[in-house]
Scaffold this motif. Structure first.
Motif, PDB file in Angstrom:
ATOM      1  N   UNK A 264       9.480 -25.881 -13.358  1.00 55.07           N
ATOM      2  CA  UNK A 264      10.649 -26.752 -13.789  1.00 55.07           C
ATOM      3  C   UNK A 264      10.293 -27.931 -14.663  1.00 55.07           C
ATOM      4  N   UNK A 265       9.382 -28.720 -14.315  1.00 53.21           N
ATOM      5  CA  UNK A 265       9.057 -29.860 -14.934  1.00 53.21           C
ATOM      6  C   UNK A 265       8.307 -29.631 -16.512  1.00 53.21           C
ATOM      7  N   UNK A 266       8.990 -30.206 -17.201  1.00 55.21           N
ATOM      8  CA  UNK A 266       8.745 -29.844 -18.718  1.00 55.21           C
ATOM      9  C   UNK A 266       7.399 -30.770 -19.233  1.00 55.21           C
ATOM     10  N   UNK A 267       6.388 -30.055 -19.678  1.00 57.09           N
ATOM     11  CA  UNK A 267       5.349 -30.956 -20.270  1.00 57.09           C
ATOM     12  C   UNK A 267       4.821 -30.341 -21.656  1.00 57.09           C
ATOM     13  N   UNK A 268       4.780 -30.962 -22.640  1.00 60.88           N
ATOM     14  CA  UNK A 268       4.522 -30.621 -23.953  1.00 60.88           C
ATOM     15  C   UNK A 268       3.420 -31.513 -24.476  1.00 60.88           C
ATOM     16  N   UNK A 269       2.272 -31.094 -24.594  1.00 58.52           N
ATOM     17  CA  UNK A 269       1.230 -31.845 -25.435  1.00 58.52           C
ATOM     18  C   UNK A 269       0.991 -31.302 -26.450  1.00 58.52           C
ATOM     19  N   UNK A 270       0.651 -32.007 -27.620  1.00 60.77           N
ATOM     20  CA  UNK A 270       0.131 -31.781 -28.878  1.00 60.77           C
ATOM     21  C   UNK A 270      -0.883 -32.670 -29.371  1.00 60.77           C
ATOM     22  N   UNK A 271      -1.394 -32.394 -30.437  1.00 66.98           N
ATOM     23  CA  UNK A 271      -2.308 -33.347 -31.030  1.00 66.98           C
ATOM     24  C   UNK A 271      -1.876 -34.726 -31.271  1.00 66.98           C
ATOM     25  N   UNK A 272      -0.676 -34.884 -31.873  1.00 68.32           N
ATOM     26  CA  UNK A 272      -0.113 -36.392 -32.065  1.00 68.32           C
ATOM     27  C   UNK A 272       0.415 -36.956 -30.891  1.00 68.32           C
ATOM     28  N   UNK A 273       0.803 -36.461 -29.872  1.00 67.67           N
ATOM     29  CA  UNK A 273       1.362 -36.928 -28.699  1.00 67.67           C
ATOM     30  C   UNK A 273       1.737 -35.846 -27.621  1.00 67.67           C
ATOM     31  N   UNK A 274       2.286 -36.435 -26.719  1.00 67.76           N
ATOM     32  CA  UNK A 274       2.784 -35.630 -25.572  1.00 67.76           C
ATOM     33  C   UNK A 274       4.208 -36.181 -24.956  1.00 67.76           C
ATOM     34  N   UNK A 275       4.854 -35.112 -24.440  1.00 67.38           N
ATOM     35  CA  UNK A 275       6.204 -35.378 -23.787  1.00 67.38           C
ATOM     36  C   UNK A 275       6.221 -34.699 -22.427  1.00 67.38           C
ATOM     37  N   UNK A 276       6.816 -35.510 -21.736  1.00 62.53           N
ATOM     38  CA  UNK A 276       6.704 -35.057 -20.180  1.00 62.53           C
ATOM     39  C   UNK A 276       8.339 -35.575 -19.492  1.00 62.53           C
ATOM     40  N   UNK A 277       8.870 -34.348 -19.232  1.00 64.43           N
ATOM     41  CA  UNK A 277      10.417 -34.660 -18.552  1.00 64.43           C
ATOM     42  C   UNK A 277      10.161 -33.579 -17.164  1.00 64.43           C
ATOM     43  N   UNK A 278      10.086 -34.681 -15.996  1.00 68.11           N
ATOM     44  CA  UNK A 278       9.968 -34.047 -14.814  1.00 68.11           C
ATOM     45  C   UNK A 278      11.360 -33.691 -14.179  1.00 68.11           C
ATOM     46  N   UNK A 279      12.092 -32.680 -14.496  1.00 68.89           N
ATOM     47  CA  UNK A 279      13.418 -32.289 -14.126  1.00 68.89           C
ATOM     48  C   UNK A 279      13.527 -31.768 -12.632  1.00 68.89           C
ATOM     49  N   UNK A 280      12.565 -30.914 -12.038  1.00 70.72           N
ATOM     50  CA  UNK A 280      12.497 -30.514 -10.835  1.00 70.72           C
ATOM     51  C   UNK A 280      12.067 -31.628 -10.071  1.00 70.72           C
ATOM     52  N   UNK A 281      11.097 -32.351 -10.284  1.00 74.83           N
ATOM     53  CA  UNK A 281      10.620 -33.331  -9.311  1.00 74.83           C
ATOM     54  C   UNK A 281      11.830 -34.458  -9.341  1.00 74.83           C
ATOM     55  N   UNK A 282      12.706 -34.836 -10.238  1.00 77.32           N
ATOM     56  CA  UNK A 282      13.493 -35.678 -10.125  1.00 77.32           C
ATOM     57  C   UNK A 282      14.998 -35.239  -9.161  1.00 77.32           C
ATOM     58  N   UNK A 283      15.045 -33.974  -9.424  1.00 77.97           N
ATOM     59  CA  UNK A 283      16.232 -33.411  -8.562  1.00 77.97           C
ATOM     60  C   UNK A 283      15.696 -33.463  -7.251  1.00 77.97           C
ATOM     61  N   UNK A 284      14.516 -33.345  -6.812  1.00 76.47           N
ATOM     62  CA  UNK A 284      14.048 -33.434  -5.463  1.00 76.47           C
ATOM     63  C   UNK A 284      14.036 -34.997  -4.832  1.00 76.47           C
TER      64      UNK A 284
END
Length: 71
Positions: free
Chosen positions: A36-56
């Protein structure tokens, strides 16, 4: 008086979290890697959104606040 207690409690929680991260870094290694934690990693950058962790975190903090500050 109540504001002082809140500041003292926040200081103790911060010190405890710092001690855990300093002496046992692997203890919270699972945090941030839950389903449930969203992690998108690409060549030009990365995006991380910890939905499940923040709910806990939200649930635990809500329980602690209700436990300590219930009248």
């Amino acid at each position: 008086m109540a504001f002082g207690k809140i500041l003292l409690l926040l200081g103790m929680v911060t010190a405890l979290a710092g001690a855990i991260l300093l002496w046992a870094p692997g203890l919270l290694g699972w945090f941030g890697h839950l389903p449930g934690d969203i992690r998108i990693e690409r060549d030009n950058g990365s995006f991380y959104f910890p939905i499940t962790s923040m709910l806990i975190v939200s649930i635990v903090l809500s329980l602690l606040v209700n436990l300590f500050f219930r009248r």
